[in-house]
Design a protein around this motif. Structure first.
Motif, PDB file in Angstrom:
ATOM      1  N   HIS A   1      -2.372   5.174   0.879  1.00 39.12           N
ATOM      2  CA  HIS A   1      -3.413   4.166   0.360  1.00 39.12           C
ATOM      3  C   HIS A   1      -3.871   2.996   1.167  1.00 39.12           C
ATOM      4  O   HIS A   1      -3.102   2.720   2.232  1.00 39.12           O
ATOM      5  CB  HIS A   1      -2.790   3.522  -1.149  1.00 39.12           C
ATOM      6  N   GLU A   2      -5.149   2.463   0.915  1.00 39.60           N
ATOM      7  CA  GLU A   2      -5.579   1.296   1.948  1.00 39.60           C
ATOM      8  C   GLU A   2      -5.587   0.024   1.263  1.00 39.60           C
ATOM      9  O   GLU A   2      -5.938  -0.855   1.920  1.00 39.60           O
ATOM     10  CB  GLU A   2      -6.826   1.890   2.433  1.00 39.60           C
ATOM     11  N   GLU A   3      -5.352   0.067   0.243  1.00 38.10           N
ATOM     12  CA  GLU A   3      -5.328  -1.161  -0.660  1.00 38.10           C
ATOM     13  C   GLU A   3      -3.951  -1.129  -1.664  1.00 38.10           C
ATOM     14  O   GLU A   3      -3.207  -0.060  -1.593  1.00 38.10           O
ATOM     15  CB  GLU A   3      -6.665  -1.409  -1.505  1.00 38.10           C
TER      16      GLU A   3
ATOM     17  N   ASP B   1      -8.216   0.836  -3.722  1.00 39.73           N
ATOM     18  CA  ASP B   1      -9.080   1.514  -2.816  1.00 39.73           C
ATOM     19  C   ASP B   1      -9.978   2.570  -3.650  1.00 39.73           C
ATOM     20  O   ASP B   1     -10.355   3.284  -3.198  1.00 39.73           O
ATOM     21  CB  ASP B   1      -8.229   2.149  -1.838  1.00 39.73           C
TER      22      ASP B   1
ATOM     23  N   LYS C   1       0.728  -1.053  -0.012  1.00 40.69           N
ATOM     24  CA  LYS C   1      -0.064  -0.144  -0.164  1.00 40.69           C
ATOM     25  C   LYS C   1       0.976   1.177  -0.002  1.00 40.69           C
ATOM     26  O   LYS C   1       0.405   2.497   0.163  1.00 40.69           O
ATOM     27  CB  LYS C   1      -0.820  -0.252   1.024  1.00 40.69           C
TER      28      LYS C   1
END
Length: 473
Positions: free
Chosen positions: A255-257, A278, A200
Motif C-alpha cells: 500500500h502507498e497510504e 490509496d 502502510k
C-alpha cells in the motif's frame, strides 16, 4: 483519512435526498417500528463508542437469551477510556409485543443492557475483534502501533475514575512502525491476528502458542518458531507487570497510504485482503512472499474504509468507500495490477461508507453502515431479479437494497451481525455532532415477514385476512 467517521452525519436540520431532515426521517422510522421489526432495544450511551461486537452466549431461556456484548467508551479525558463487557438480554423471535418495542426513551438506558465488567484501556478503543475459537479473547486497536489482546474473563473489573491505572493487556502484538488504529481481523479457523496501519503495512501474528496461558495467572508463554516473544513493562491492575510481547509472523508491504481495513479469507489461514486510503484492494498469500498477490488499483474513486470476505463464498469480497458506494469483487475475475473491476456497485448511501459485513447465515445478504446515519441491508441475489423485470431500480430504491435501518440520528460507526441469532444486529452511532455528546446503541431484528419465502408469508397472512381487512377499513 485521519479519523474513521470523522465527517458528515447528524444534525436535525440537514435534509437527505428525499427532502426530509434527520429528525423527520427518525420520526417516520419510529412510527414504523411495529411493522418492520420483530424486536428492538435502544440504549443511550454517555460516551461515544467506535466499536461494538457480540460475545459468547451465556444462557438460553424460553423467551430470551443472555449474551455478552463488547463495546468501547471514548471519553473526553475526565475519566479513563474503557473497554466495556456487558451482559445483554436478546428477546427471541415472535416474543416481543409490537406495541411495546417502539415505546422507548432516547435519553434512557435500556433494561436489556447491563454492564458486567470494565477494563481501563490504554487510550481510546478504536476497534474490537473477538477470537472465533474463544470469544472471551478479544483484540483491540488504539492510537498506537500495538495490538492489545485481552482475556476478558480473567481481567479484573475496574472502576473508571480519573487517576486509575490502566489495565494490563494479556498480550501485546508488536510489529507496526506507526500507529495502527482501525484495520484489525481475527482468523476464523486458527488463532491468527491481522492488522493494518499508518505505516502502510499489513502485519500478521500467531498467538497459538499463547492460548493456553491466556486464561491462567499470566504464566510465561512459550515461544514458537514463528513467534518472537519479549516483555513490555505495563503499570496497572496490581502494579508493574511484564506483559508478554509477541512479534509478527510476517509484515506485508504494497500500500502507498494508510491501511484502513483487513480481512482473512474464510477458507485459508494464509490468504487475506486489505484496503486503504490509496483506493486499492490487495489480496495477499503469505506462502508466496510479502508482496501482494493481486493489487486492484482504483477499486473506488476515494479512500476505502472497509472490506469483508464472504464466509459462504470465498470468491466474493465487499469494499466500502468515502465515495459513498459499496463494490462487490469476484476474485476469479481479478488480475494482478488490475484497475478496479467490481462485478457490481451498490449505491444506497449519501455519505462515506464506514462498515460492511456479510451475514453469517445468508450467502447473498450483507449490511453496510455510513456517515449518513443509515444501516442498509442488501441482498445481491435480488439484483438480477430487479433488472430482469426491465428496470435498473425498484421504485426509488437501488436494486439489491432489502432493508433500511434509520434508527440512528448520526453516523453509524459500527455494527455486527449476531452469529447465534439470525437477522439480529447490534449497531452503534456517534451522536456528538447531533446531540453534543454520547452515542446510541441499538439491538434489533428484522420482522420475519420480510425475509421468509413469499409463499409462507402469504399463507400466514391469509389466516388473518379477515382481521387485516377489518383493520384497513
Amino acid at each position: 483519512m485521519t479519523e474513521k467517521g470523522s465527517g458528515g452525519g447528524g444534525g436535525g436540520e440537514k435534509e437527505d435526498s428525499s427532502g426530509m431532515t434527520v429528525d423527520e426521517r427518525y420520526s417516520q422510522w419510529k412510527s414504523l417500528i411495529p411493522i418492520l421489526y420483530d424486536w428492538l432495544a435502544n440504549h443511550n450511551l454517555v460516551w461515544p463508542s467506535l466499536s461494538c461486537r457480540w460475545g459468547p452466549l451465556l444462557e438460553q431461556a424460553t423467551y430470551k437469551s443472555r449474551q455478552r456484548l463488547y463495546l468501547s467508551e471514548q471519553t473526553d479525558g475526565s475519566v479513563p477510556n474503557t473497554l466495556v463487557i456487558a451482559n445483554v438480554e436478546v428477546v427471541k423471535s415472535r416474543v416481543a409485543a409490537a406495541e411495546h418495542i417502539s415505546q422507548f426513551n432516547e435519553e434512557a438506558r435500556s433494561p436489556f443492557v447491563r454492564k458486567h465488567k470494565t477494563i481501563i484501556h490504554p487510550g481510546e478503543v478504536n476497534r474490537i475483534r473477538e477470537l472465533p475459537q474463544n470469544s472471551n479473547i478479544v483484540a483491540t486497536h488504539t492510537d498506537s502501533p500495538d495490538v492489545l489482546i485481552w482475556d476478558v474473563e480473567s481481567q479484573p473489573n475496574r472502576h473508571a475514575v480519573l487517576g486509575t491505572s490502566e489495565s494490563r493487556p494479556d498480550l501485546i502484538l508488536t510489529g507496526h512502525r506507526d500507529n495502527a488504529e482501525f484495520a484489525l481481523a481475527m482468523c476464523s479457523t486458527e488463532p491468527l491476528v491481522l492488522s493494518g496501519g499508518k505505516d502502510k503495512t499489513v502485519v500478521l501474528w500467531s498467538i497459538h502458542d499463547h492460548m493456553s496461558t491466556l486464561a491462567t495467572e499470566k504464566a510465561p508463554a512459550s515461544s514458537g518458531t514463528n513467534i518472537k516473544s519479549s516483555s513490555k513493562s505495563i503499570e496497572g491492575n496490581d502494579g508493574p507487570h511484564e506483559s508478554t510481547s509477541v512479534g509478527p509472523r510476517g509484515i506485508f508491504s504494497g500500500h502507498e497510504e494508510t491501511v484502513e481495513d483487513v480481512q482473512f479469507c474464510p477458507t485459508s489461514t494464509q490468504e487475506f485482503c486489505s484496503v486503504g486510503d490509496d483506493s486499492c484492494l490487495m489480496l495477499w498469500d503469505a506462502r508466496s512472499g510479502t508482496n501482494p498477490a493481486v493489487k486492484v488499483e482504483r477499486a473506488h474513486d476515494a479512500d476505502i474504509h472497509c472490506v469483508d470476505w464472504n464466509p459462504h463464498d470465498e470468491n466474493l469480497i465487499l469494499t466500502g468507500s468515502a465515495d459513498n458506494s459499496i463494490h462487490m469483487f469476484d476474485r476469479r475475475k481479478l488480475a494482478s495490477k488490475a484497475v478496479g473491476s467490481p462485478v457490481y456497485k451498490f449505491a444506497g448511501h449519501e455519505a462515506a461508507v464506514l462498515c460492511v459485513q456479510w451475514s453469517p447465515h445468508n450467502r447473498s445478504v450483507f449490511g453496510s453502515a455510513a456517515e449518513d446515519g443509515i444501516l442498509n441491508i442488501w441482498d445481491y441475489g435480488r439484483v438480477e431479479k430487479a433488472q430482469g423485470v426491465g428496470g435498473d431500480t425498484m421504485g426509488n430504491y437501488p436494486p439489491g437494497l432489502f432493508f433500511r435501518h434509520a434508527g440512528h440520528r448520526d453516523k453509524v460507526v459500527d455494527f455486527h451481525w449476531n452469529s447465534i441469532d439470525p437477522w439480529t444486529i447490534v449497531s452503534v452511532s456517534d451522536d456528538c455532532a447531533s446531540t453534543a455528546g454520547g452515542g446510541t446503541l441499538q439491538m434489533w431484528r428484522v420482522i420475519d415477514l420480510l425475509y421468509r419465502p413469499e409463499e409462507e408469508v402469504l399463507a400466514e397472512l391469509d389466516k388473518f385476512k379477515s382481521h387485516i381487512l377489518t383493520c384497513s377499513a
